[in-house]
Motif scaffolding. Sequence first.
Motif, PDB file in Angstrom:
ATOM      1  N   GLU A  22      10.640   2.543  -6.162  1.00 55.16           N
ATOM      2  CA  GLU A  22      10.079   1.839  -5.153  1.00 55.16           C
ATOM      3  C   GLU A  22      10.825   1.511  -3.882  1.00 55.16           C
ATOM      4  O   GLU A  22      10.342   1.777  -2.893  1.00 55.16           O
ATOM      5  N   GLN A  23      12.046   1.488  -4.030  1.00 57.10           N
ATOM      6  CA  GLN A  23      12.972   1.284  -2.763  1.00 57.10           C
ATOM      7  C   GLN A  23      12.933   2.725  -2.094  1.00 57.10           C
ATOM      8  O   GLN A  23      13.106   2.795  -0.784  1.00 57.10           O
ATOM      9  N   ALA A  24      13.119   4.001  -2.889  1.00 61.29           N
ATOM     10  CA  ALA A  24      12.880   5.263  -2.242  1.00 61.29           C
ATOM     11  C   ALA A  24      11.972   5.340  -1.602  1.00 61.29           C
ATOM     12  O   ALA A  24      11.570   5.796  -0.454  1.00 61.29           O
ATOM     13  N   THR A  25      10.634   5.005  -2.005  1.00 62.27           N
ATOM     14  CA  THR A  25       9.305   5.012  -1.462  1.00 62.27           C
ATOM     15  C   THR A  25       9.235   4.210  -0.164  1.00 62.27           C
ATOM     16  O   THR A  25       8.631   4.634   0.999  1.00 62.27           O
ATOM     17  N   ALA A  26       9.778   2.989  -0.209  1.00 61.21           N
ATOM     18  CA  ALA A  26       9.650   2.001   0.940  1.00 61.21           C
ATOM     19  C   ALA A  26      10.665   2.544   2.070  1.00 61.21           C
ATOM     20  O   ALA A  26      10.168   2.311   3.215  1.00 61.21           O
ATOM     21  N   ARG A  27      11.569   3.117   1.688  1.00 62.92           N
ATOM     22  CA  ARG A  27      12.684   3.502   2.711  1.00 62.92           C
ATOM     23  C   ARG A  27      12.414   4.812   3.189  1.00 62.92           C
ATOM     24  O   ARG A  27      12.641   5.333   4.588  1.00 62.92           O
ATOM     25  N   LEU A  28      11.724   5.863   2.553  1.00 66.70           N
ATOM     26  CA  LEU A  28      11.749   7.215   3.011  1.00 66.70           C
ATOM     27  C   LEU A  28      10.079   7.795   3.011  1.00 66.70           C
ATOM     28  O   LEU A  28       9.822   8.446   3.967  1.00 66.70           O
ATOM     29  N   LEU A  29       9.699   7.517   1.730  1.00 66.16           N
ATOM     30  CA  LEU A  29       8.509   8.417   1.474  1.00 66.16           C
ATOM     31  C   LEU A  29       7.163   8.035   1.949  1.00 66.16           C
ATOM     32  O   LEU A  29       6.343   8.928   2.019  1.00 66.16           O
ATOM     33  N   ALA A  30       7.216   6.471   2.057  1.00 67.07           N
ATOM     34  CA  ALA A  30       5.752   6.166   2.642  1.00 67.07           C
ATOM     35  C   ALA A  30       6.043   5.591   3.929  1.00 67.07           C
ATOM     36  O   ALA A  30       6.960   4.796   4.357  1.00 67.07           O
ATOM     37  N   ASN A  31       4.913   5.530   4.859  1.00 68.29           N
ATOM     38  CA  ASN A  31       4.837   4.785   6.014  1.00 68.29           C
ATOM     39  C   ASN A  31       3.859   3.662   5.908  1.00 68.29           C
ATOM     40  O   ASN A  31       2.718   3.986   5.966  1.00 68.29           O
ATOM     41  N   PRO A  32       4.120   2.452   5.740  1.00 65.10           N
ATOM     42  CA  PRO A  32       3.569   1.475   5.707  1.00 65.10           C
ATOM     43  C   PRO A  32       2.273   0.931   6.644  1.00 65.10           C
ATOM     44  O   PRO A  32       1.474   0.218   6.349  1.00 65.10           O
ATOM     45  N   VAL A  33       2.613   1.560   7.824  1.00 65.14           N
ATOM     46  CA  VAL A  33       1.889   1.235   8.773  1.00 65.14           C
ATOM     47  C   VAL A  33       0.465   2.018   8.626  1.00 65.14           C
ATOM     48  O   VAL A  33      -0.466   1.635   8.920  1.00 65.14           O
ATOM     49  N   MET A  34       0.608   3.243   7.960  1.00 67.64           N
ATOM     50  CA  MET A  34      -0.536   4.190   7.737  1.00 67.64           C
ATOM     51  C   MET A  34      -0.883   4.577   6.313  1.00 67.64           C
ATOM     52  O   MET A  34      -2.064   4.877   6.052  1.00 67.64           O
ATOM     53  N   GLU A  35       0.282   3.931   5.514  1.00 66.72           N
ATOM     54  CA  GLU A  35      -0.130   4.641   4.099  1.00 66.72           C
ATOM     55  C   GLU A  35       0.052   3.344   3.159  1.00 66.72           C
ATOM     56  O   GLU A  35       0.669   2.394   3.368  1.00 66.72           O
ATOM     57  N   TYR A  36      -0.543   3.513   2.013  1.00 68.14           N
ATOM     58  CA  TYR A  36       0.022   2.566   0.776  1.00 68.14           C
ATOM     59  C   TYR A  36       0.224   3.492  -0.284  1.00 68.14           C
ATOM     60  O   TYR A  36      -0.035   4.594  -0.252  1.00 68.14           O
ATOM     61  N   TYR A  37       0.916   2.807  -1.290  1.00 72.78           N
ATOM     62  CA  TYR A  37       1.578   3.681  -2.321  1.00 72.78           C
ATOM     63  C   TYR A  37       1.475   3.010  -3.725  1.00 72.78           C
ATOM     64  O   TYR A  37       1.439   1.638  -3.673  1.00 72.78           O
ATOM     65  N   GLU A  38       1.215   3.899  -4.869  1.00 76.30           N
ATOM     66  CA  GLU A  38       1.642   3.401  -5.940  1.00 76.30           C
ATOM     67  C   GLU A  38       2.459   3.927  -6.856  1.00 76.30           C
ATOM     68  O   GLU A  38       2.669   5.400  -6.722  1.00 76.30           O
ATOM     69  N   VAL A  39       3.304   3.323  -7.350  1.00 73.13           N
ATOM     70  CA  VAL A  39       4.588   4.067  -8.101  1.00 73.13           C
ATOM     71  C   VAL A  39       4.393   3.663  -9.739  1.00 73.13           C
ATOM     72  O   VAL A  39       3.985   2.959  -9.982  1.00 73.13           O
ATOM     73  N   GLU A  40       4.326   5.066 -10.334  1.00 73.72           N
ATOM     74  CA  GLU A  40       4.068   5.101 -11.956  1.00 73.72           C
ATOM     75  C   GLU A  40       5.139   5.833 -12.562  1.00 73.72           C
ATOM     76  O   GLU A  40       5.252   6.927 -12.425  1.00 73.72           O
ATOM     77  N   LEU A  41       5.389   5.163 -13.576  1.00 72.40           N
ATOM     78  CA  LEU A  41       6.307   5.977 -14.697  1.00 72.40           C
ATOM     79  C   LEU A  41       5.724   6.846 -15.269  1.00 72.40           C
ATOM     80  O   LEU A  41       4.631   6.648 -15.714  1.00 72.40           O
ATOM     81  N   SER A  42       6.015   8.009 -15.544  1.00 79.77           N
ATOM     82  CA  SER A  42       5.519   8.962 -16.138  1.00 79.77           C
ATOM     83  C   SER A  42       5.857   8.913 -17.790  1.00 79.77           C
ATOM     84  O   SER A  42       6.869   8.625 -17.930  1.00 79.77           O
ATOM     85  N   SER A  43       4.496   9.365 -18.565  1.00 78.46           N
ATOM     86  CA  SER A  43       4.830   9.215 -19.776  1.00 78.46           C
ATOM     87  C   SER A  43       5.796   9.970 -20.550  1.00 78.46           C
ATOM     88  O   SER A  43       6.589   9.699 -21.559  1.00 78.46           O
TER      89      SER A  43
END
Lengths: 86, 86
Positions: free
Chosen positions: B61-82
């Motif tokens: 979640e932290q990595a996504t918020a800091r680098l991977l997604a731009n909250p102004v233009m994008e939303y994201y979902e984090v999912e643990l793989s099985s």
Amino acid sequence: MTYTIHIKVMPLKELLDPQGKAVLGGLRQLGFHSIQDVRVGKNIALTLEAASEQEAKALAEQATARLLANPVMEYYEVELSSNTKT
Amino acid sequence: MTYTIHIKVMPLKELLDPQGKAVLGGLRQLGFHSIQDVRVGKNIALTLEAASEQEAKALAEQATARLLANPVMEYYEVELSSNTKT
């Protein structure tokens, strides 16, 4: 009925993923040292009209094979979304 | 333990998605007329080392918020793989 289908297109595991490597470098610079690997692919959401779930999925598979994914470099998974509208 | 986490980053529903519109045009030209909308986002797979599922997810979640997604233009979902390896 209208179906929403999510298609995940990822670079094949055997191939290098330069975009993923660049993201990994960025994350390491930000202090995320426990992250070992990053792979970046596409996620495509299709909204389409079909008579049944099977038809919707078949259509999405065809569209993916013909335009959305490059089988030489990528593999894909087609998944019917649960929030289907009537 | 090593966890694999999938992060889906999609353009916000309120915004235009020019890449999706281009793909829709391409699909229509190929004869897929029942497809009504296409949206294209990113799918990121992280492999990371963490003590627990919770820690792995928090890190992603932290990595996504800091680098991977731009909250102004994008939303994201984090999912643990099985398919988590020990």
